[in-house]
Design an enzyme around this catalytic site. Structure first.
Site, short mmCIF file in Angstrom:
data_model
loop_
_atom_site.label_atom_id
_atom_site.label_comp_id
_atom_site.label_asym_id
_atom_site.label_seq_id
_atom_site.Cartn_x
_atom_site.Cartn_y
_atom_site.Cartn_z
N ARG A 36 -55.65 39.26 -19.32
CA ARG A 36 -54.98 38.46 -20.37
C ARG A 36 -55.95 38.24 -21.53
O ARG A 36 -55.60 38.40 -22.70
CB ARG A 36 -54.57 37.10 -19.79
CG ARG A 36 -53.08 36.89 -19.64
CD ARG A 36 -52.81 35.54 -18.97
NE ARG A 36 -52.49 35.71 -17.57
CZ ARG A 36 -52.75 34.82 -16.61
NH1 ARG A 36 -53.37 33.69 -16.89
NH2 ARG A 36 -52.41 35.07 -15.36
N GLU A 73 -46.11 33.13 -14.52
CA GLU A 73 -45.69 34.01 -13.42
C GLU A 73 -46.65 33.90 -12.24
O GLU A 73 -46.23 33.82 -11.09
CB GLU A 73 -45.63 35.47 -13.90
CG GLU A 73 -44.42 35.77 -14.73
CD GLU A 73 -44.47 37.14 -15.38
OE1 GLU A 73 -43.40 37.74 -15.57
OE2 GLU A 73 -45.57 37.63 -15.72
N GLU A 74 -47.94 33.84 -12.56
CA GLU A 74 -48.94 33.72 -11.50
C GLU A 74 -48.67 32.46 -10.68
O GLU A 74 -48.66 32.48 -9.46
CB GLU A 74 -50.33 33.68 -12.14
CG GLU A 74 -51.45 33.92 -11.17
CD GLU A 74 -52.82 33.88 -11.85
OE1 GLU A 74 -52.90 33.97 -13.10
OE2 GLU A 74 -53.82 33.75 -11.12
N GLY A 75 -48.41 31.35 -11.40
CA GLY A 75 -48.11 30.09 -10.72
C GLY A 75 -46.81 30.17 -9.92
O GLY A 75 -46.76 29.75 -8.76
#
Ligand SMILES: *[C@@H]1O[C@H](CO)[C@@H](O)[C@H](O)[C@H]1NC(C)=O
Ligand SMILES: *[C@@H]1O[C@H](CO)[C@@H](O)[C@H](O)[C@H]1NC(C)=O
Ligand SMILES: *[C@@H]1O[C@H](CO)[C@@H](O)[C@H](O)[C@H]1NC(C)=O
Ligand SMILES: *[C@@H]1O[C@H](CO)[C@@H](O)[C@H](O)[C@H]1NC(C)=O
Ligand SMILES: *[C@@H]1O[C@H](CO)[C@@H](O)[C@H](O)[C@H]1NC(C)=O
Ligand SMILES: *[C@@H]1O[C@H](CO)[C@@H](O)[C@H](O)[C@H]1NC(C)=O
Length: 414
Positions: free
Chosen positions: A129, A167-169
């Site tokens: 990122r 999204e990761e979370g």
């Protein structure tokens, strides 16, 4: 004379029909036996391309039961040697090459005939990122090279992408709640049942360069940037999720963080070394960390003689940083602290975003509760069909006999 003949034919046909009816009934109701065929397994591969290192997760589940929980197993985690793929910004081919030993390992585990149908994903997090923000050309080159390297293997490669912090979370949250069966549970009554909403857990995660918090707040979230909505197993979930980039403004903080994530990262690892993941009170955790950090280097080395020097050196910083994040960042207090469960694994599966990501992309957490399909054994089905056909023929013959005979007494017996 004729009447008696009809009566005899009638009674015997009725008897045969009854027997056939009972037979069909049993054939249809006999439960399907476990097929003698060996259970076919399916595999899935997910690369977790983090900021400090990359790991390949190899998952396996029985091909016919993917919708149940508790049946996915983590076969292997292969840690790619070298730094995270974002560190190959100036040597993109190196990023691709670094993945090969782990792919070779996966190919040795997955049976050859199943490799081509193995869904394979690469998800990159904070490191990529950041690189994409700094120079998107370089990020694209790295992605092109890792994609090229994976595509050389006979797997069903479905692409490399950068996950957003949200999204990761969210996928971490799905992983935790899937593994703890708080979304849906296949009950003893052989039915899919919802756990009550209150039992859904929140997820906290500390990665190499970012930290995520995801939970169901129970109130409407005004800020669309921090809200995610999804429907799983027939229930709507509206979650708050926020990802914070940990890289600070100052070079000192960058160096500290780089050091923290050399070994392993994560809330669990940072506190586990000092045995602080067993549900102790916040005061006791604070006291232990304070005591460790004020000990002399000689004393610390004596206490942990087998531990690597680098790890030992960073333990005070890592545990203090973690404590500060939870207490001053996320504002846990003495009461709410006790609600935090530090886990590395559930059911031998690492808790992280990778499993949730694969579950979602392979549609294994459907938005509606799956319908249970009851199957008939093929032989039972054939036999039942033949018997039903015979019954129909008998019924038709009987009806024919009955309507063609003139003596109305024939109707009496039926
Ligand atoms: C990004 O990287 C490319 C190739 O590596 C280079 O040509 C370009 O100048 C860089 N762009 C910036 C803004 O640094
Ligand atoms: C949401 O994110 C956008 C873009 O990152 C930003 O411009 C906007 O201010 C954010 N909104 C809120 C309410 O924080
Ligand atoms: C759940 O969300 C769907 C939209 O995806 C909506 O149509 C439905 O009414 C919602 N159900 C509840 C109970 O809120
Ligand atoms: C860790 O803590 C538990 C209880 O809090 C204790 O029983 C155990 O001995 C401790 N282990 C180590 C290595 O200190
Ligand atoms: C899961 O994947 C679908 C596409 O297959 C996507 O539309 C959806 O938003 C994803 N769910 C989450 C929680 O990201
Ligand atoms: C799981 O259930 C959904 C909905 O019933 C179905 O579409 C999907 O194919 C199932 N997945 C597997 C792997 O069987």
């Amino acid at each position: 004379m004729q009447t008696r003949l009809f009566r005899a034919v009638g009674w015997s046909s009725a008897a045969v029909l009854a027997v056939l009816g009972v037979a069909v009934f049993f054939l249809v109701l006999t439960p399907v036996k476990d097929a003698a065929l060996p259970t076919r397994n399916k595999y899935g591969l997910v690369f977790d391309a983090g900021s400090t290192h990359t790991a390949l997760y190899i998952y396996r589940w029985p091909a016919d039961k993917a919708n149940g929980t508790g049946i996915i197993s983590q076969v292997e985690v292969c840690t790619v040697s070298g730094p995270g793929i974002s560190s190959y910004a100036d040597n993109a081919t190196g990023a691709g090459a670094s993945l090969k030993p782990c792919l070779d390992k996966a190919m040795a585990i997955i049976p050859v005939e199943q490799q081509r149908e193995t869904p394979t994903y690469l998800g990159a997090t904070a490191g990529m990122r950041l690189l994409r923000e700094q120079n998107s050309t370089k990020a694209e080159q790295v992605f092109a090279e890792v994609s090229k390297a994976i595509a050389e293997y006979p797997v069903d490669f479905r692409g490399a992408q950068v996950l957003t912090g949200n999204e990761e979370g969210s996928f971490g949250w799905i992983t935790v709640n899937y593994l703890l069966e708080t979304l849906v549970k296949f009950s003893f009554a052989e039915k899919w049942e919802h756990a009550r909403d209150t039992e859904v857990l929140g997820a906290l995660d500390l990665g190499g360069a970012s930290t995520q918090i995801t939970f169901q707040p129970g109130v409407t979230i005004e800020d669309k940037n921090t809200s995610v909505f999804f429907r799983l197993y027939g229930t709507n979930y509206s979650l708050y999720t926020h990802s914070y980039l940990c890289y600070g403004q100052t070079q000192a903080l960058k160096m500290l963080l780089a050091a923290l994530h050399q070994a392993f990262s994560g809330l669990y690892h940072n506190l586990h070394f000092l045995n602080l993941t067993r549900g102790q009170s916040l005061s006791s955790v604070q006291a232990t960390i304070r005591q460790f950090c004020t000990s002399s280097w000689e004393k610390v080395q004596k206490e942990f003689p087998t531990e690597k020097r680098d790890h030992l050196r960073d333990t005070c910083a890592a545990s203090s940083y973690t404590l500060t994040l939870l207490v001053q960042g996320y504002r846990f207090n003495h009461t709410t602290w006790l609600n935090i469960h530090f886990v590395r694994q559930v059911a031998n599966i690492d808790v992280g975003w990778t499993l949730g990501y694969m579950l979602n992309l392979t549609n294994m957490v459907p938005s509606e509760i799956p319908q249970r399909v009851t199957g008939l054994k093929r032989s039972n089905w054939t036999a039942a069909t033949v018997l039903l056909a015979i019954m129909l023929i008998l019924i038709f013959s009987l009806l024919t006999v009955i309507c063609c005979q003139k003596n109305p007494s024939g109707y009496e017996m039926l």
